[in-house]
Design an enzyme around this catalytic site. Structure first.
Site, short mmCIF file in Angstrom:
data_model
loop_
_atom_site.label_atom_id
_atom_site.label_comp_id
_atom_site.label_asym_id
_atom_site.label_seq_id
_atom_site.Cartn_x
_atom_site.Cartn_y
_atom_site.Cartn_z
N GLY A 1 0.50 -1.47 0.21
CA GLY A 1 -0.05 -0.16 -0.28
C GLY A 1 1.11 1.22 -0.50
N CYS A 2 2.26 1.01 -0.05
CA CYS A 2 2.70 2.34 -0.24
C CYS A 2 3.46 2.61 -1.47
CB CYS A 2 4.48 1.89 0.99
SG CYS A 2 3.92 1.88 3.09
N GLN A 3 3.32 3.73 -1.79
CA GLN A 3 4.13 4.05 -3.36
C GLN A 3 5.78 3.65 -3.44
OE1 GLN A 3 3.96 8.43 -3.56
NE2 GLN A 3 4.18 8.05 -5.75
#
Length: 139
Positions: A50-52
């Site tokens: 979920g992290c860029q």
């Protein structure tokens, strides 16, 4: 120092700065002080989904039943953000982490000053730390 006291300390630290450019610089500096994850632990199972950016997080339980956190990221702002979370949650008991209300993020206005993808990544980091604490409680 309790989780609440650590959060208040962060709120007080951020109150010193007048604008968000100074606050971003401070976040970058915090990332430089991050307790880095062992390079051997930079594995897929430790990546936060979920992290860029790529963010690795490792948690161990010490002999006093406290969670010890280390992390790393390939982005300097993200490294500072995970550094803030580790500052609050490192060396805390799993049950205290699970029960905690993480209010410093809104108090310093962090979420409003992040891009939508970074804000989602922040939520993913918090969720992962709480899941690690829940897992430690289950053992």
């Amino acid at each position: 120092m309790t989780i609440e006291e650590k959060q208040q300390e962060i709120i007080d630290d951020f109150a010193i700065y007048d604008d968000w450019m100074e606050k971003y610089e401070y976040i970058i500096e915090l990332g430089k002080d991050l307790p880095l994850i062992d390079p051997d632990k930079k594995t897929e199972d430790r990546l936060i989904e979920g992290c860029q950016s790529r963010v690795w997080l490792d948690a161990t339980i010490d002999q006093d039943n406290r969670i010890r956190l280390t992390a790393d990221s390939d982005a300097i702002i993200t490294k500072g953000i995970i550094g803030l979370l580790i500052r609050v949650y490192d060396n805390e008991k799993p049950e205290d982490i699970v029960r905690s209300d993480l209010y410093f993020i809104s108090e310093i206005g962090l979420q409003e000053h992040l891009s939508p993808t970074r804000a989602n990544g922040l939520l993913s980091m918090v969720k992962k730390i709480k899941l690690l604490a829940l897992s430690a409680l289950a053992k």
